[in-house]
Motif scaffolding. Sequence first.
Motif, PDB file in Angstrom:
ATOM      1  N   ALA A 415       0.795  -1.120  -0.036  1.00 46.47           N
ATOM      2  CA  ALA A 415      -0.122   0.049  -0.147  1.00 46.47           C
ATOM      3  C   ALA A 415       0.930   1.359  -0.023  1.00 46.47           C
ATOM      4  O   ALA A 415       1.887   1.330   0.788  1.00 46.47           O
ATOM      5  CB  ALA A 415      -0.897  -0.018   1.206  1.00 46.47           C
ATOM      6  N   THR A 416       0.421   2.113  -0.816  1.00 46.13           N
ATOM      7  CA  THR A 416       1.025   3.410  -0.940  1.00 46.13           C
ATOM      8  C   THR A 416       0.166   4.599  -0.461  1.00 46.13           C
ATOM      9  O   THR A 416      -1.059   4.479  -0.887  1.00 46.13           O
ATOM     10  CB  THR A 416       1.757   3.856  -2.295  1.00 46.13           C
ATOM     11  OG1 THR A 416       2.690   2.621  -2.757  1.00 46.13           O
ATOM     12  CG2 THR A 416       2.394   5.270  -2.380  1.00 46.13           C
ATOM     13  N   VAL A 417       0.555   5.492   0.490  1.00 48.23           N
ATOM     14  CA  VAL A 417      -0.164   6.521   0.907  1.00 48.23           C
ATOM     15  C   VAL A 417       0.239   7.892   0.896  1.00 48.23           C
ATOM     16  O   VAL A 417       1.513   7.827   1.225  1.00 48.23           O
ATOM     17  CB  VAL A 417      -0.669   6.172   2.485  1.00 48.23           C
ATOM     18  CG1 VAL A 417      -1.206   7.444   2.980  1.00 48.23           C
ATOM     19  CG2 VAL A 417      -1.339   5.078   2.731  1.00 48.23           C
ATOM     20  N   LYS A 418      -0.401   8.761   0.241  1.00 51.26           N
ATOM     21  CA  LYS A 418       0.080  10.265   0.253  1.00 51.26           C
ATOM     22  C   LYS A 418      -0.932  11.125   1.155  1.00 51.26           C
ATOM     23  O   LYS A 418      -2.196  10.987   0.494  1.00 51.26           O
ATOM     24  CB  LYS A 418       0.303  10.636  -1.273  1.00 51.26           C
ATOM     25  CG  LYS A 418       0.850  11.889  -1.487  1.00 51.26           C
ATOM     26  CD  LYS A 418       1.049  12.381  -2.952  1.00 51.26           C
ATOM     27  CE  LYS A 418       1.932  13.640  -2.978  1.00 51.26           C
ATOM     28  NZ  LYS A 418       2.141  13.960  -4.525  1.00 51.26           N
ATOM     29  N   LEU A 419      -0.643  11.774   2.017  1.00 49.61           N
ATOM     30  CA  LEU A 419      -1.347  12.647   2.467  1.00 49.61           C
ATOM     31  C   LEU A 419      -0.591  13.987   3.413  1.00 49.61           C
ATOM     32  O   LEU A 419       0.561  13.989   3.216  1.00 49.61           O
ATOM     33  CB  LEU A 419      -1.823  11.808   3.900  1.00 49.61           C
ATOM     34  CG  LEU A 419      -0.893  11.283   4.938  1.00 49.61           C
ATOM     35  CD1 LEU A 419      -0.413  12.209   5.779  1.00 49.61           C
ATOM     36  CD2 LEU A 419      -1.684  10.067   5.552  1.00 49.61           C
ATOM     37  N   LYS A 420      -1.406  14.808   3.662  1.00 47.04           N
ATOM     38  CA  LYS A 420      -0.697  16.051   4.267  1.00 47.04           C
ATOM     39  C   LYS A 420      -1.105  16.302   5.721  1.00 47.04           C
ATOM     40  O   LYS A 420      -2.043  16.200   6.089  1.00 47.04           O
ATOM     41  CB  LYS A 420      -1.228  17.419   3.420  1.00 47.04           C
ATOM     42  CG  LYS A 420      -0.662  18.580   4.093  1.00 47.04           C
ATOM     43  CD  LYS A 420      -1.133  19.714   3.113  1.00 47.04           C
ATOM     44  CE  LYS A 420      -0.474  21.068   3.617  1.00 47.04           C
ATOM     45  NZ  LYS A 420      -1.099  22.284   2.559  1.00 47.04           N
ATOM     46  N   ALA A 421      -0.060  16.371   6.595  1.00 45.10           N
ATOM     47  CA  ALA A 421      -0.141  16.525   8.141  1.00 45.10           C
ATOM     48  C   ALA A 421       0.495  17.716   8.233  1.00 45.10           C
ATOM     49  O   ALA A 421       1.644  17.893   8.188  1.00 45.10           O
ATOM     50  CB  ALA A 421       0.476  15.509   8.865  1.00 45.10           C
ATOM     51  N   GLY A 422      -0.155  18.729   8.674  1.00 42.07           N
ATOM     52  CA  GLY A 422       0.018  20.057   8.978  1.00 42.07           C
ATOM     53  C   GLY A 422       0.616  20.521   7.493  1.00 42.07           C
ATOM     54  O   GLY A 422      -0.162  20.696   6.496  1.00 42.07           O
ATOM     55  N   ASP A 423       2.016  21.058   7.605  1.00 39.43           N
ATOM     56  CA  ASP A 423       2.395  21.703   6.385  1.00 39.43           C
ATOM     57  C   ASP A 423       3.422  20.540   5.578  1.00 39.43           C
ATOM     58  O   ASP A 423       3.840  20.699   4.433  1.00 39.43           O
ATOM     59  CB  ASP A 423       3.312  23.033   6.427  1.00 39.43           C
ATOM     60  CG  ASP A 423       2.791  23.966   7.120  1.00 39.43           C
ATOM     61  OD1 ASP A 423       1.561  24.235   6.687  1.00 39.43           O
ATOM     62  OD2 ASP A 423       3.040  24.950   8.038  1.00 39.43           O
ATOM     63  N   ALA A 424       3.308  19.363   6.080  1.00 41.32           N
ATOM     64  CA  ALA A 424       4.201  18.372   5.674  1.00 41.32           C
ATOM     65  C   ALA A 424       3.599  17.484   4.641  1.00 41.32           C
ATOM     66  O   ALA A 424       2.274  17.050   5.139  1.00 41.32           O
ATOM     67  CB  ALA A 424       4.914  17.424   6.736  1.00 41.32           C
ATOM     68  N   ILE A 425       4.143  17.093   3.358  1.00 45.53           N
ATOM     69  CA  ILE A 425       3.551  16.133   2.623  1.00 45.53           C
ATOM     70  C   ILE A 425       4.137  14.725   3.043  1.00 45.53           C
ATOM     71  O   ILE A 425       5.385  14.618   3.083  1.00 45.53           O
ATOM     72  CB  ILE A 425       3.913  16.386   1.224  1.00 45.53           C
ATOM     73  CG1 ILE A 425       3.175  18.002   0.851  1.00 45.53           C
ATOM     74  CG2 ILE A 425       3.081  15.389   0.391  1.00 45.53           C
ATOM     75  CD1 ILE A 425       1.558  17.858   0.836  1.00 45.53           C
ATOM     76  N   GLU A 426       3.467  13.622   3.302  1.00 46.49           N
ATOM     77  CA  GLU A 426       3.943  12.548   3.573  1.00 46.49           C
ATOM     78  C   GLU A 426       3.720  11.600   2.357  1.00 46.49           C
ATOM     79  O   GLU A 426       2.506  11.326   2.045  1.00 46.49           O
ATOM     80  CB  GLU A 426       3.396  11.943   4.833  1.00 46.49           C
ATOM     81  CG  GLU A 426       3.732  12.862   6.109  1.00 46.49           C
ATOM     82  CD  GLU A 426       5.194  12.816   6.415  1.00 46.49           C
ATOM     83  OE1 GLU A 426       5.969  11.927   6.095  1.00 46.49           O
ATOM     84  OE2 GLU A 426       5.433  13.560   7.381  1.00 46.49           O
ATOM     85  N   HIS A 427       4.754  10.626   2.037  1.00 49.66           N
ATOM     86  CA  HIS A 427       4.566   9.800   0.756  1.00 49.66           C
ATOM     87  C   HIS A 427       4.986   8.458   1.297  1.00 49.66           C
ATOM     88  O   HIS A 427       6.349   8.499   1.346  1.00 49.66           O
ATOM     89  CB  HIS A 427       5.157  10.204  -0.298  1.00 49.66           C
ATOM     90  CG  HIS A 427       4.344   9.527  -1.809  1.00 49.66           C
ATOM     91  ND1 HIS A 427       4.812   9.980  -2.897  1.00 49.66           N
ATOM     92  CD2 HIS A 427       3.699   8.471  -1.647  1.00 49.66           C
ATOM     93  CE1 HIS A 427       4.193   8.906  -3.777  1.00 49.66           C
ATOM     94  NE2 HIS A 427       3.611   8.318  -2.997  1.00 49.66           N
ATOM     95  N   THR A 428       4.378   7.408   1.844  1.00 47.75           N
ATOM     96  CA  THR A 428       4.897   6.420   2.473  1.00 47.75           C
ATOM     97  C   THR A 428       4.329   5.116   1.814  1.00 47.75           C
ATOM     98  O   THR A 428       3.313   5.217   1.222  1.00 47.75           O
ATOM     99  CB  THR A 428       4.370   6.340   4.045  1.00 47.75           C
ATOM    100  OG1 THR A 428       3.169   6.302   4.020  1.00 47.75           O
ATOM    101  CG2 THR A 428       5.019   7.247   4.813  1.00 47.75           C
ATOM    102  N   VAL A 429       4.839   4.036   2.117  1.00 43.09           N
ATOM    103  CA  VAL A 429       4.809   2.869   1.536  1.00 43.09           C
ATOM    104  C   VAL A 429       4.827   1.560   2.526  1.00 43.09           C
ATOM    105  O   VAL A 429       5.856   1.606   3.283  1.00 43.09           O
ATOM    106  CB  VAL A 429       5.521   2.537   0.384  1.00 43.09           C
ATOM    107  CG1 VAL A 429       7.005   2.274   0.522  1.00 43.09           C
ATOM    108  CG2 VAL A 429       4.948   0.867  -0.607  1.00 43.09           C
ATOM    109  N   SER A 430       3.981   0.470   2.488  1.00 39.94           N
ATOM    110  CA  SER A 430       4.221  -0.391   3.453  1.00 39.94           C
ATOM    111  C   SER A 430       3.614  -1.666   2.924  1.00 39.94           C
ATOM    112  O   SER A 430       2.559  -1.577   2.264  1.00 39.94           O
ATOM    113  CB  SER A 430       3.567  -0.207   4.704  1.00 39.94           C
ATOM    114  OG  SER A 430       3.383  -1.057   5.600  1.00 39.94           O
ATOM    115  N   GLU A 431       4.430  -2.988   3.214  1.00 46.96           N
ATOM    116  CA  GLU A 431       3.627  -4.195   2.959  1.00 46.96           C
ATOM    117  C   GLU A 431       2.916  -4.532   3.979  1.00 46.96           C
ATOM    118  O   GLU A 431       2.969  -4.230   5.360  1.00 46.96           O
ATOM    119  CB  GLU A 431       4.644  -5.164   2.459  1.00 46.96           C
ATOM    120  CG  GLU A 431       5.517  -4.963   1.457  1.00 46.96           C
ATOM    121  CD  GLU A 431       6.468  -5.951   0.972  1.00 46.96           C
ATOM    122  OE1 GLU A 431       6.890  -7.058   1.886  1.00 46.96           O
ATOM    123  OE2 GLU A 431       7.112  -6.268  -0.123  1.00 46.96           O
TER     124      GLU A 431
END
Length: 531
Positions: A415-431
């Motif tokens: 799974a790949t997730v892209k989101l915004k928390a505060g001013d930060a853009i997070e783009h993460t992946v996990s099995e």
Amino acid sequence: MTRIAIYDTTLRDGSQGEGVNFSLQDKLLITTQLDLLGVDYIEGGYPLSNPKDAAYFRAVRDLDLKHARVTAFGMTRRKDVAAEDDIGMKALVGVAMPAVTIVGKSWDFQVLEVLGVSLAENLSMITDSVAFCAAHTPEVVYDAEHFFDGYKKNPEYALRTLQAAADAGAAWLVLCDTNGGSLPDEVSKAVADVVANIKVPVGIHTHNDCELAVANTLAAVAQGARQVQGTINGIGERCGNVDLCSVVANLSLKLKGYEVLLPGSLVHLTEVSRYVHETANMNFRPGQPFVGTSAFAHKGGMHVHGIRKNAASYEHIDPALVGNERRVLVSELSGKSNIAEKLAEYGLEQDSALLTKVLDRVQDLENEGYQFEAAEASFVLLVERLAGRETSWFSSLGYHVSVSGRPDGAAVTEATVKLKAGDAIEHTVSEGDGPVNALDGALRKALEHHYPRLMEMRLFDYKVRVINGREGTAARVRVVIESQDDDSVWGTVGVSENVIEASWLALIDAFDHKLTKDARSSRSRVALAQT
């Protein structure tokens, strides 16, 4: 007050129910819970039946039981074998428990067709078995199997079997509705006859094949039965045994003049009921009287309006008496009273316009397939959004889930997730082990360093249900996720034609609720400290 002895056979008769299997440790843990509840007798099993039961009787000696007497269960001696030479008899007294329960035949049909012995030999088997156990054990309980069927067909012989057990030293004569087919008036008549003619205390053991086990048990008590045998939650063979939770609650709260369990222990009834369900790995029965999660749940708007004025308007007892709690449900059947009550539970401010807006939205969403009865966290978040006071902890910018196969045949979910928390853009992946597990892992990677308390949260349960099955594989599904942390358990819901999207919606709500709940709790602590 008339004392009614409670005899629990969850560990023996209850374990004969389909899908029920207790480990040795399970049996010991349940024994401790039953003792704390104030159960008088705990039937541990048949020591000759299997190694687990034999091990139980060895291990139970190490428990520091305060009240209950552990009982070993067995059958009368075999035909043409002396009681002192019968391996079953020797096993019963060999475990050296405070009490022994012997089951014998009281129906002439069973004696002739099943045992294959004469009626006279059956009486000798009863006499010899009870006398042998009485000589080696402080207390003998005689269970008269199929008593009510036998009494209907041949009352004289059925009573003779009881008299044989009484004369041999039985401390209790327990009348068993083994097939569960008797009616309350039949039970009343038979018990009254036994009490009038045989001077040994009588007990009752009913099965629930006609949904009359509780009624039959209470009818027997009214005619003089002073011991009740049954199981917690009514588990047992076929349709189960009488539910001791219902019997105990009725004797304690509904019928005058009876004393059961220990003083003050009734408030633990719901706790013990759910403990046994969990230990047996069985789902709760929501509608189970007194202890079920729906026993004091109110959904209709008129009902909720009534209980807000006076709980007795739609509740026959205070749920706290049995350790349960009142619940107000929110659905398309709700009125403003339901919404107001639910908002008050969470300390949320409310006004008439908001109540109308929430009710309209709930009805629209339930028409789409949402259901908030098991997803109160999603409901609370919905209210916050409609009230314009939702905290934006993060916003989703997209997600992707893929499943691929390895050369060894194993499936890999990523799974790949892209989101915004505060001013930060997070783009993460996990099995993960599956799409929900992978999405959960990717969300945690993106958010836990922003909100460390998310590490306390874990997925507790996951349920998916097809809403409109006629659409086949294109049907809409509802996903309900239960999450928990150190303080509470909460449910969230998502609905979509795509099961992954429905899971994502429920998962997002679960994270949102955790963060909102903790923030609300923190503000409350600050306000309390300031005062």
